[in-house]
Design an enzyme around this catalytic site. Structure first.
Site, PDB file in Angstrom:
ATOM      1  N   GLU A  50       0.950  -1.201   0.038  1.00 48.20           N
ATOM      2  CA  GLU A  50      -0.025   0.003  -0.187  1.00 48.20           C
ATOM      3  C   GLU A  50       0.868   1.082   0.027  1.00 48.20           C
ATOM      4  O   GLU A  50       1.834   1.195   0.692  1.00 48.20           O
ATOM      5  CB  GLU A  50      -0.881   0.191   1.280  1.00 48.20           C
ATOM      6  CG  GLU A  50      -1.953  -0.898   1.298  1.00 48.20           C
ATOM      7  CD  GLU A  50      -2.754  -0.847   2.325  1.00 48.20           C
ATOM      8  OE1 GLU A  50      -2.724   0.226   3.212  1.00 48.20           O
ATOM      9  OE2 GLU A  50      -3.783  -1.747   2.736  1.00 48.20           O
ATOM     10  N   ASP A  61      -6.362   8.258   9.672  1.00 45.22           N
ATOM     11  CA  ASP A  61      -5.048   8.120  10.107  1.00 45.22           C
ATOM     12  C   ASP A  61      -4.674   8.650  11.327  1.00 45.22           C
ATOM     13  O   ASP A  61      -4.973   9.591  11.766  1.00 45.22           O
ATOM     14  CB  ASP A  61      -4.115   8.406   8.955  1.00 45.22           C
ATOM     15  CG  ASP A  61      -4.295   8.047   7.537  1.00 45.22           C
ATOM     16  OD1 ASP A  61      -4.390   6.572   7.369  1.00 45.22           O
ATOM     17  OD2 ASP A  61      -4.344   8.623   6.636  1.00 45.22           O
TER      18      ASP A  61
END
Length: 278
Positions: A50, A61
């Site tokens: 990724e 995040d």
């Protein structure tokens, strides 16, 4: 159409083991070092990569990946450069699947049609765009599928059986199960509940299920790998990178090794998980 992700997960199934999906941020802490890390990941044990698209206002995040994004942007990384980095990687590796992960805003600004054409040409295999729910599939998901890219959707502990079919509707490549309620790197999952969740998702789909968020070390990875098709690790790798930087936040001679060393340890945990469970 068979994609690199389809091929890789079929190979993993034949090998009888889970895969390791590694997340790193494009351009972190600088473009040259990020490229060196990207190139080294498959040899260190990554089965799928990724590659993060840096963005100033992430919603999923945690602090580690937020800081990585800011380091990357401060160094001048752009979406165009990220696509160029992947094209550069493809010159030496035609097999390892790469999934771009991030948010819709940079893609929208770049232009969806232009982005999909350039992403396909660069050698990208799939997209994870966190802030586009299934109700917005016409924005990017459907065009991406038509362009031959996988579109990976996230399921969470709050995605119940009534919502799950909608989430899985246009998902391809694999399903990304978020093992905790919260942001990346925030907590350690309950591995027993994670295995139950994977089994529940598999009652709704034949797609592989990868589990991420909160996996920090080889023991965690091994525990997840016993019940999932793949283990996703991001924040721990970003933290390893951060720990190798000098006082000014610049890469050192140990930066690439700090990341690949942890990837090697995680890969060992993943590869031995099912054998240890027998």
């Amino acid at each position: 159409m068979t994609t690199r992700l389809d091929t890789r997960f079929a190979d993993l199934a034949r090998e009888g083991r889970a895969g390791l999906v590694t997340y790193v941020m494009a351009g972190d802490p600088d473009r040259e070092t990020a490229r060196a890390i990207l190139k080294a990941l498959p040899g260190a044990g990554a089965d799928v990569i990724e590659f993060g698209m840096p963005f100033t206002d992430p919603m999923a995040d945690g602090p580690s990946i937020q800081a990585a994004g800011l380091r990357s942007l401060a160094g001048g990384q752009t979406l165009k450069k990220t696509l160029e980095d992947i094209a550069w990687f493809r010159e030496g590796d035609a097999a390892t699947p790469i999934v771009l992960m991030g948010y819709f805003n940079p893609i929208y600004i770049y232009g969806v049609e232009r982005f999909l054409a350039d992403a396909k040409a660069a050698g990208i295999d799939g997209l994870i765009v966190v802030d586009l729910p299934p109700e917005e599939d016409s924005e990017l998901c459907i065009p991406a599928l038509k362009a031959g890219l996988n579109f990976i959707r996230l399921a969470t502990p709050t995605t119940d059986d009534r919502r799950l079919p909608t989430v899985l509707g246009n998902t391809s490549g694999f399903v990304y199960y978020v093992s905790i309620t919260g942001i990346t790197g925030a907590a350690t999952p309950d591995f027993g509940k994670t295995a139950e969740a994977v089994a529940r998702i598999k009652r709704h789909t034949d797609l592989p299920v990868a589990v991420g968020f909160g996996v920090k070390n080889a023991d965690h990875a091994s525990a997840v790998a016993r019940g999932a098709d793949a283990v996703v690790v991001g924040s721990a790798l970003v933290e390893a990178l951060k720990g190798s930087l000098d006082a000014e936040g610049k890469a050192t001679a140990g930066t690439v090794g700090a990341v690949t060393g942890l990837v090697g340890s995680l890969a060992s945990g993943v590869r031995h998980a099912r054998k240890a469970a027998e």
